[in-house]
Design a protein around this motif. Structure first.
Motif, PDB file in Angstrom:
ATOM      1  N   ALA A 127      36.853  35.443  42.322  1.00 31.69           N
ATOM      2  CA  ALA A 127      36.972  36.886  42.085  1.00 31.69           C
ATOM      3  C   ALA A 127      38.315  37.216  41.444  1.00 31.69           C
ATOM      4  CB  ALA A 127      36.809  37.645  43.400  1.00 31.69           C
ATOM      5  N   THR A 128      39.371  36.585  41.926  1.00 32.10           N
ATOM      6  CA  THR A 128      40.705  36.832  41.383  1.00 32.10           C
ATOM      7  C   THR A 128      40.795  36.381  39.931  1.00 32.10           C
ATOM      8  OG1 THR A 128      41.650  36.537  43.594  1.00 32.10           O
ATOM      9  CG2 THR A 128      43.168  36.404  41.713  1.00 32.10           C
ATOM     10  N   PHE A 129      40.273  35.181  39.636  1.00 34.57           N
ATOM     11  CA  PHE A 129      40.283  34.688  38.251  1.00 34.57           C
ATOM     12  C   PHE A 129      39.498  35.622  37.337  1.00 34.57           C
ATOM     13  CE2 PHE A 129      40.882  29.875  39.356  1.00 34.57           C
ATOM     14  CZ  PHE A 129      42.189  30.146  39.735  1.00 34.57           C
ATOM     15  N   CYS A 130      38.292  36.031  37.775  1.00 30.11           N
ATOM     16  CA  CYS A 130      37.439  36.890  36.948  1.00 30.11           C
ATOM     17  C   CYS A 130      38.132  38.218  36.658  1.00 30.11           C
ATOM     18  CB  CYS A 130      36.104  37.137  37.646  1.00 30.11           C
ATOM     19  SG  CYS A 130      34.998  35.714  37.711  1.00 30.11           S
ATOM     20  N   TYR A 131      38.724  38.790  37.671  1.00 25.08           N
ATOM     21  CA  TYR A 131      39.390  40.084  37.479  1.00 25.08           C
ATOM     22  C   TYR A 131      40.532  39.945  36.486  1.00 25.08           C
ATOM     23  CZ  TYR A 131      41.893  44.396  38.372  1.00 25.08           C
ATOM     24  OH  TYR A 131      42.517  45.604  38.213  1.00 25.08           O
ATOM     25  N   LEU A 161      35.494  29.805  33.200  1.00 19.99           N
ATOM     26  CA  LEU A 161      35.736  31.246  33.094  1.00 19.99           C
ATOM     27  C   LEU A 161      36.544  31.582  31.840  1.00 19.99           C
ATOM     28  CD1 LEU A 161      36.529  32.032  36.836  1.00 19.99           C
ATOM     29  CD2 LEU A 161      34.444  32.631  35.583  1.00 19.99           C
ATOM     30  N   GLN A 162      37.485  30.737  31.491  1.00 21.61           N
ATOM     31  CA  GLN A 162      38.254  30.964  30.263  1.00 21.61           C
ATOM     32  C   GLN A 162      37.362  30.847  29.029  1.00 21.61           C
ATOM     33  OE1 GLN A 162      41.264  27.995  31.071  1.00 21.61           O
ATOM     34  NE2 GLN A 162      42.806  29.554  31.560  1.00 21.61           N
ATOM     35  N   ASP A 163      36.386  29.959  29.076  1.00 28.02           N
ATOM     36  CA  ASP A 163      35.424  29.839  27.980  1.00 28.02           C
ATOM     37  C   ASP A 163      34.577  31.108  27.873  1.00 28.02           C
ATOM     38  OD1 ASP A 163      33.987  28.108  25.947  1.00 28.02           O
ATOM     39  OD2 ASP A 163      32.321  28.563  27.313  1.00 28.02           O
ATOM     40  N   TYR A 164      34.184  31.678  29.024  1.00 31.74           N
ATOM     41  CA  TYR A 164      33.425  32.925  29.006  1.00 31.74           C
ATOM     42  C   TYR A 164      34.257  34.043  28.389  1.00 31.74           C
ATOM     43  CZ  TYR A 164      30.512  30.492  32.475  1.00 31.74           C
ATOM     44  OH  TYR A 164      29.720  29.586  33.138  1.00 31.74           O
ATOM     45  N   LYS A 165      35.538  34.069  28.708  1.00 30.05           N
ATOM     46  CA  LYS A 165      36.394  35.112  28.137  1.00 30.05           C
ATOM     47  C   LYS A 165      36.452  34.984  26.616  1.00 30.05           C
ATOM     48  CE  LYS A 165      40.991  37.159  28.029  1.00 30.05           C
ATOM     49  NZ  LYS A 165      40.911  37.366  26.569  1.00 30.05           N
ATOM     50  N   GLU A 166      36.689  33.771  26.140  1.00 28.71           N
ATOM     51  CA  GLU A 166      36.835  33.582  24.692  1.00 28.71           C
ATOM     52  C   GLU A 166      35.530  33.850  23.958  1.00 28.71           C
ATOM     53  OE1 GLU A 166      37.919  30.066  21.449  1.00 28.71           O
ATOM     54  OE2 GLU A 166      38.240  29.727  23.586  1.00 28.71           O
ATOM     55  N   ARG A 167      34.455  33.276  24.454  1.00 31.72           N
ATOM     56  CA  ARG A 167      33.173  33.406  23.742  1.00 31.72           C
ATOM     57  C   ARG A 167      32.531  34.773  23.954  1.00 31.72           C
ATOM     58  NH1 ARG A 167      31.373  28.513  21.826  1.00 31.72           N
ATOM     59  NH2 ARG A 167      32.419  26.669  22.665  1.00 31.72           N
ATOM     60  N   ASN A 172      43.287  41.423  31.093  1.00 30.87           N
ATOM     61  CA  ASN A 172      44.476  41.010  30.329  1.00 30.87           C
ATOM     62  C   ASN A 172      45.594  40.456  31.209  1.00 30.87           C
ATOM     63  OD1 ASN A 172      43.421  41.805  27.752  1.00 30.87           O
ATOM     64  ND2 ASN A 172      43.839  43.934  28.304  1.00 30.87           N
ATOM     65  N   GLU A 173      45.197  39.753  32.258  1.00 26.35           N
ATOM     66  CA  GLU A 173      46.163  39.071  33.108  1.00 26.35           C
ATOM     67  C   GLU A 173      45.908  37.566  33.030  1.00 26.35           C
ATOM     68  OE1 GLU A 173      46.435  40.662  37.073  1.00 26.35           O
ATOM     69  OE2 GLU A 173      45.965  42.697  36.389  1.00 26.35           O
ATOM     70  N   THR A 174      46.886  36.777  33.455  1.00 28.77           N
ATOM     71  CA  THR A 174      46.792  35.321  33.360  1.00 28.77           C
ATOM     72  C   THR A 174      46.614  34.708  34.745  1.00 28.77           C
ATOM     73  OG1 THR A 174      48.211  35.323  31.397  1.00 28.77           O
ATOM     74  CG2 THR A 174      47.918  33.218  32.554  1.00 28.77           C
ATOM     75  N   PRO A 175      45.481  34.051  35.003  1.00 33.90           N
ATOM     76  CA  PRO A 175      45.285  33.410  36.308  1.00 33.90           C
ATOM     77  C   PRO A 175      46.206  32.198  36.469  1.00 33.90           C
ATOM     78  CG  PRO A 175      43.200  33.666  35.115  1.00 33.90           C
ATOM     79  CD  PRO A 175      44.303  33.919  34.148  1.00 33.90           C
ATOM     80  N   THR A 176      46.574  31.929  37.704  1.00 37.75           N
ATOM     81  CA  THR A 176      47.359  30.740  38.011  1.00 37.75           C
ATOM     82  C   THR A 176      46.688  29.973  39.142  1.00 37.75           C
ATOM     83  OG1 THR A 176      48.745  31.999  39.555  1.00 37.75           O
ATOM     84  CG2 THR A 176      49.540  31.776  37.284  1.00 37.75           C
ATOM     85  N   ILE A 177      46.899  28.675  39.170  1.00 42.49           N
ATOM     86  CA  ILE A 177      46.322  27.804  40.194  1.00 42.49           C
ATOM     87  C   ILE A 177      47.427  27.396  41.162  1.00 42.49           C
ATOM     88  CG2 ILE A 177      45.206  25.580  40.635  1.00 42.49           C
ATOM     89  CD1 ILE A 177      43.921  25.800  37.876  1.00 42.49           C
TER      90      ILE A 177
END
Length: 376
Positions: free
Chosen positions: A151-155, A213-219, A160-165
């Motif tokens: 949920a945090t990554f998706c949000y 999820l990053q692929d979903y954002k780009e595509r 326009n925020e950058t997820p971190t692991i």
């Protein structure tokens, strides 16, 4: 017909369970629960006395004080147990516990002790109790920065925020719709199981999930392309990602028109998956749709004419209105668990292209009719 009450009805799992039960009113009747029932013993007793089944989901997951989490969760179980005793209830009680039971934290301890308290009650009265040990749950409408890294990554990726692991370990996962089916299966089984382990349906490293999820954002988010979805998990993850998009500002998305002396050309959809493409004409003042899906991915593309597309999340009152005009062809994608429609608001025929990721199957249509607005 089983009368089912859900503590934590408005929480993440609770709203999905509540809405799913509502799809089959001939099998289940929903007994309304409100958070303040725990502060009013008479209201709690009235709720408990109506239920054949109680699914206890109400709990606190995050707080700056672990001691407060422990105290809160134990008190909720104690108040529910006291009400069960006062009303001499024989309801089948299901308890949502966690795979964190064996970890060295007070949240896990509160879950384990709460499960044991309800198991003791059931044994003493000859009742039915199911204690469910649940892995990490993800899905649409889960609160970010609370209890799901997905949920945090998706949000963040949709705002326009950058997820971190923090820790890139392997995580056992289950989609919320799959968990709801597990709960309903246990309700229908109607047998005591004090420690029922719900098996995960997927296992991924945190970095692997973030990469998808990053692929979903780009595509998808940036370019409107439907990505490749190679498994049920990926469909569920994609639908989860889509639920965090701010629809009111993101849609409608206008197509790029290529116009010359011959006319115009518009590319409607780039697909990494299959599905079904349909075309319709709609006469003025006619509305199509007024239904929702729980898993399907769908795109409405207006090619000619004027249209009003409306969306409303199930269980809420807010209606989102999108006005599209074929003079500038555009599309809106339909999120799951949102009832939606399209109306011809112009004076000529409305031409619409529809794409959906599944062929229509009358035996499993995943289509539930509910008006978007009350004036229909």
């Amino acid at each position: 017909m089983k009368k089912i009450g859900i503590t934590g009805q408005n929480g993440f799992v609770g709203q999905h369970l509540y809405n799913t039960i509502g799809l089959t009113p001939e099998i289940y009747q929903r007994i309304e629960f409100k958070k303040d029932f725990f502060e009013d013993s008479d209201a709690l007793d009235k709720f408990v006395s109506q239920c054949d089944v109680i699914v206890h989901l109400a709990a606190m997951n995050r707080h700056e004080s672990q001691e407060f989490i422990y105290k809160n969760n134990i008190e909720l179980v104690q108040r529910l147990t006291a009400s069960l005793e006062r009303t001499k209830s024989k309801a089948h009680v299901l308890f949502s516990s966690s795979s964190q039971e064996e970890r060295d934290n007070l949240y896990g301890k509160s879950k384990k002790e709460g499960r044991q308290l309800l198991a003791t009650w059931a044994t003493s009265v000859g009742g039915i109790f199911t204690g469910m040990l649940i892995p990490n749950v993800f899905g649409p409408f889960c609160f970010p920065n609370y209890n799901s890294f997905i949920a945090t990554f998706c949000y963040k990726l949709t705002h326009n925020e950058t997820p971190t692991i923090d820790i890139d370990g392997e995580v056992q996962l289950i989609y919320v719709g799959e968990l709801v089916n597990e709960i309903l299966n246990q309700i229908n089984l109607g047998k005591t199981n004090e420690s029922y382990t719900v098996n995960p349906t997927a296992r991924y490293k945190v970095s692997e999930v973030l990469s998808m999820l990053q692929d979903y954002k780009e595509r998808y988010f940036d370019n409107g392309e439907i990505p490749m979805l190679n498994s049920i998990f990926e469909v569920n993850l994609f639908n989860t990602y889509r639920s965090y998009i701010d629809y009111s500002s993101h849609y409608p998305i206008k197509f790029i028109q290529h116009t010359d002396s011959r006319g115009s050309f518009v590319e409607v959809t780039r697909l990494g998956v299959g599905g079904q493409v349909s075309f319709s004409t709609t006469v003025p003042e006619i509305t199509r749709g007024n239904h929702f899906h729980t898993r399907k991915i769908e795109r409405f593309a207006v090619i000619k004419g004027k249209a009003l597309i409306q969306l409303r999340k199930i269980g809420t009152d807010e209606v989102l209105n999108f006005y599209l005009d074929g003079k500038q062809p555009a599309y809106v994608d339909m999120p799951i668990w949102y009832t939606h429609n399209i109306k011809n608001i112009g004076e000529e025929l409305l031409y619409t292209n529809f794409w959906i990721n599944e062929f229509y199957n009358p035996k499993d249509p995943d289509t539930y009719f509910e008006s978007v607005t009350s004036d229909l």
